[in-house]
Motif scaffolding. Sequence first.
Motif, short mmCIF file in Angstrom:
data_model
loop_
_atom_site.label_atom_id
_atom_site.label_comp_id
_atom_site.label_asym_id
_atom_site.label_seq_id
_atom_site.Cartn_x
_atom_site.Cartn_y
_atom_site.Cartn_z
N ALA A 87 3.96 -4.25 21.74
CA ALA A 87 3.40 -5.46 21.13
C ALA A 87 3.65 -6.68 22.01
O ALA A 87 2.79 -7.57 22.12
CB ALA A 87 4.00 -5.67 19.74
N THR A 88 4.81 -6.73 22.66
CA THR A 88 5.12 -7.84 23.56
C THR A 88 4.14 -7.86 24.74
O THR A 88 3.61 -8.92 25.11
CB THR A 88 6.56 -7.73 24.07
OG1 THR A 88 7.46 -7.77 22.96
CG2 THR A 88 6.89 -8.88 25.02
N ASP A 89 3.89 -6.71 25.32
CA ASP A 89 2.93 -6.64 26.43
C ASP A 89 1.54 -7.10 25.99
O ASP A 89 0.83 -7.77 26.73
CB ASP A 89 2.84 -5.20 26.95
CG ASP A 89 3.93 -4.88 27.95
OD1 ASP A 89 4.72 -5.79 28.30
OD2 ASP A 89 4.03 -3.71 28.38
N MET A 90 1.15 -6.72 24.77
CA MET A 90 -0.19 -7.03 24.30
C MET A 90 -0.36 -8.50 23.94
O MET A 90 -1.48 -9.02 23.93
CB MET A 90 -0.53 -6.16 23.08
CG MET A 90 -0.58 -4.67 23.37
SD MET A 90 -1.78 -4.20 24.62
CE MET A 90 -3.31 -4.60 23.78
N HIS A 112 5.04 3.30 29.05
CA HIS A 112 5.82 3.07 27.83
C HIS A 112 6.33 4.38 27.26
O HIS A 112 7.49 4.47 26.83
CB HIS A 112 4.96 2.34 26.79
CG HIS A 112 4.88 0.87 26.99
ND1 HIS A 112 5.96 0.03 26.81
CD2 HIS A 112 3.84 0.06 27.36
CE1 HIS A 112 5.60 -1.22 27.04
NE2 HIS A 112 4.32 -1.23 27.39
N VAL A 113 5.49 5.39 27.22
CA VAL A 113 5.87 6.66 26.60
C VAL A 113 6.99 7.34 27.39
O VAL A 113 8.02 7.72 26.82
CB VAL A 113 4.64 7.59 26.47
CG1 VAL A 113 5.08 8.99 26.06
CG2 VAL A 113 3.66 7.03 25.46
N VAL A 114 6.81 7.47 28.70
CA VAL A 114 7.81 8.17 29.50
C VAL A 114 9.13 7.39 29.50
O VAL A 114 10.22 7.98 29.35
CB VAL A 114 7.31 8.37 30.94
CG1 VAL A 114 8.40 8.98 31.81
CG2 VAL A 114 6.08 9.28 30.94
N GLY A 115 9.06 6.07 29.64
CA GLY A 115 10.28 5.26 29.61
C GLY A 115 11.02 5.41 28.30
O GLY A 115 12.25 5.53 28.27
N SER A 116 10.29 5.41 27.19
CA SER A 116 10.92 5.53 25.88
C SER A 116 11.53 6.92 25.69
O SER A 116 12.63 7.05 25.14
CB SER A 116 9.91 5.25 24.78
OG SER A 116 10.50 5.40 23.50
N SER A 170 0.04 -3.93 15.84
CA SER A 170 0.81 -5.06 15.32
C SER A 170 0.35 -6.35 15.97
O SER A 170 0.10 -6.40 17.18
CB SER A 170 2.30 -4.84 15.56
OG SER A 170 2.75 -3.66 14.93
N SER A 171 0.29 -7.39 15.18
CA SER A 171 -0.17 -8.69 15.69
C SER A 171 0.89 -9.43 16.48
O SER A 171 0.57 -10.26 17.33
CB SER A 171 -0.66 -9.56 14.53
OG SER A 171 0.38 -9.72 13.56
N THR A 172 2.16 -9.16 16.19
CA THR A 172 3.27 -9.82 16.88
C THR A 172 4.39 -8.82 17.12
O THR A 172 4.47 -7.79 16.43
CB THR A 172 3.84 -10.99 16.05
OG1 THR A 172 4.40 -10.46 14.83
CG2 THR A 172 2.75 -12.01 15.71
N PRO A 173 5.30 -9.11 18.06
CA PRO A 173 6.46 -8.23 18.24
C PRO A 173 7.32 -8.14 16.98
O PRO A 173 7.92 -7.09 16.72
CB PRO A 173 7.22 -8.90 19.40
CG PRO A 173 6.18 -9.62 20.16
CD PRO A 173 5.21 -10.12 19.13
N GLU A 174 7.39 -9.22 16.22
CA GLU A 174 8.18 -9.20 14.99
C GLU A 174 7.59 -8.20 13.99
O GLU A 174 8.33 -7.45 13.34
CB GLU A 174 8.22 -10.60 14.36
CG GLU A 174 9.04 -11.62 15.13
CD GLU A 174 8.34 -12.12 16.39
OE1 GLU A 174 7.09 -11.94 16.51
OE2 GLU A 174 9.03 -12.69 17.25
N ALA A 175 6.27 -8.20 13.87
CA ALA A 175 5.62 -7.23 12.99
C ALA A 175 5.83 -5.81 13.50
O ALA A 175 6.03 -4.87 12.71
CB ALA A 175 4.13 -7.54 12.87
N ALA A 176 5.80 -5.64 14.81
CA ALA A 176 6.00 -4.32 15.39
C ALA A 176 7.40 -3.78 15.14
O ALA A 176 7.60 -2.57 15.05
CB ALA A 176 5.73 -4.37 16.90
#
Length: 259
Positions: A87-90, A112-116, A170-176
């Motif tokens: 969400a932060t990237d987006m 993102h997937v591999v790092g996570s 998600s619209s924001t990182p907080e929502a995510a």
Amino acid sequence: MSTVALAMRDSSTMIRRQLKRLVRYPSMTVQLVVTPVIVLLLFVYVLGGTLGAGIGGGRDAYVDYVVPGILLMAASTAATGTAVMVATDMTEGIIARFRTMRIWRASVLTGHVVGSVVQQLLGMAVLIGIALAIGFRPNATVVEWLAAAGTLTFFAVAITWLSVALGLKSSTPEAASNAPMPLILLPFLGSGFVPTDSMPTVLRWFADYQPFTPIMETVRGLLLGSSIGNSAAIALAWCAGITVLSYLWAKRTFNKATP
């Protein structure tokens, strides 16, 4: 350079980006590791005596029982961080910069997937190490350990793609940060902490048929030598279904957001 080679090159670049982010900002990784460890210690040393007696053993038996559930909870906790980073990237403009470059679009999500998944596996390794230190005593063979590790890795991939999709929606990182929260509760509402046959009828039905229960039973059976039955097949089917559907959802959402 061929399309496949470009895709591999760009994906490796994005994977390095995510791994460097984990190194440069270790506080989130530490938090995601510490939370499941605290839960493990709480359940073993505060509740383990009583809950262990309920499953026909003491605190030592309860350590063996509870570890698989907390391993899945650890992966789900890390998934929250993945949703936030996506969400932060987006929302902070980096994706707009990537669109101006000649890169493979899906490489951003792959990174993102591999790092996570790497983060989750490291967290689970730390958790297993601490569990061994406080009395966890698996009797698995090398092949069973590898099968358990493969099951956990498959689960990590599935839960990560779901988190990526939730982060994209998600619209924001907080929502995510709140979107994947129900995933953390599913081990509690399954066989992660107590056997499902001790639950009321309606809750037992949900616990038996939700996706986390067969995965936990498979890992528990592989590590402790208990019966697995058809749990392995059901677990693999759940992981495959979640992975495919979440990947398609994430891809469609990402393409709509980045025309």
